[in-house]
Motif scaffolding. Sequence first.
Motif, mmCIF file in Angstrom:
data_model
loop_
_atom_site.group_PDB
_atom_site.id
_atom_site.type_symbol
_atom_site.label_atom_id
_atom_site.label_comp_id
_atom_site.label_asym_id
_atom_site.label_seq_id
_atom_site.Cartn_x
_atom_site.Cartn_y
_atom_site.Cartn_z
ATOM 1 N N ASP A 146 34.765 42.607 41.511
ATOM 2 C CA ASP A 146 34.618 41.428 40.692
ATOM 3 C C ASP A 146 35.524 40.347 41.269
ATOM 4 N N SER A 147 35.115 39.107 41.201
ATOM 5 C CA SER A 147 35.944 38.019 41.688
ATOM 6 C C SER A 147 37.329 38.098 41.050
ATOM 7 N N GLY A 148 38.349 37.910 41.861
ATOM 8 C CA GLY A 148 39.735 37.980 41.408
ATOM 9 C C GLY A 148 40.382 39.331 41.615
ATOM 10 N N ALA A 149 39.585 40.338 41.967
ATOM 11 C CA ALA A 149 40.129 41.685 42.168
ATOM 12 C C ALA A 149 41.013 41.730 43.406
ATOM 13 N N GLU A 150 41.946 42.654 43.395
ATOM 14 C CA GLU A 150 42.827 42.875 44.542
ATOM 15 C C GLU A 150 42.383 44.129 45.267
ATOM 16 N N PHE B 104 36.741 35.086 44.684
ATOM 17 C CA PHE B 104 37.816 35.386 45.627
ATOM 18 C C PHE B 104 38.295 36.811 45.451
ATOM 19 N N THR B 105 39.011 37.276 46.443
ATOM 20 C CA THR B 105 39.691 38.559 46.390
ATOM 21 C C THR B 105 41.014 38.420 47.127
ATOM 22 N N ARG B 106 41.992 39.180 46.676
ATOM 23 C CA ARG B 106 43.318 39.182 47.311
ATOM 24 C C ARG B 106 43.520 40.491 48.065
#
Length: 171
Positions: A52-56, A93-95
């Motif tokens: 999911d967007s924002g997942a690390e 995005f992803t980190r």
Amino acid sequence: MPQIRRAAAALLLSLAAGATSWAAEPSGCDKFKWDIARERAALTSADRKTLDSGAEIAALPASGLLLTLYPFADAKLPTTPERSPREGTFAGFTRMTAAPKAGVYTVSLSTAAWIDLIQDGTTLRPIAFSGATDCDGIRKTVKYELAGQPFVLQVSGAPQAEISVAILPAE
């Protein structure tokens, strides 16, 4: 009146030039600037991890990622994209929390979208780009020089709410 004619002529020439450059866009898998077989396989792999967007993520996956995106206004991107997305498009995005080995990496996408790679608060500039239409599973691949530290991958301007992404060491 002559000024209006000149302005109209300039506009028509501008539109014609734009249409010509759009029509000249490479088409087909053989039109990429380098071999994309590995990237294409990663993007279409059945074992892609869905995020999911924002997942690390703690480590670069060997295969691709299937990133769920949101309408741009709802995506909550950590950085303003370098290119303003069109209305009605999706972003996410992803980190990467672990530091990858320093070196050149390809970031590849299954469909047209803008890529921003942010490391140490700075948006990285690509060192090479290749793309083509009409190649099942891959639309573009971009090379970046990464330092050995965590980074954020942002995607914006995508036409749908899901995109395959592959981040692989360059060959």
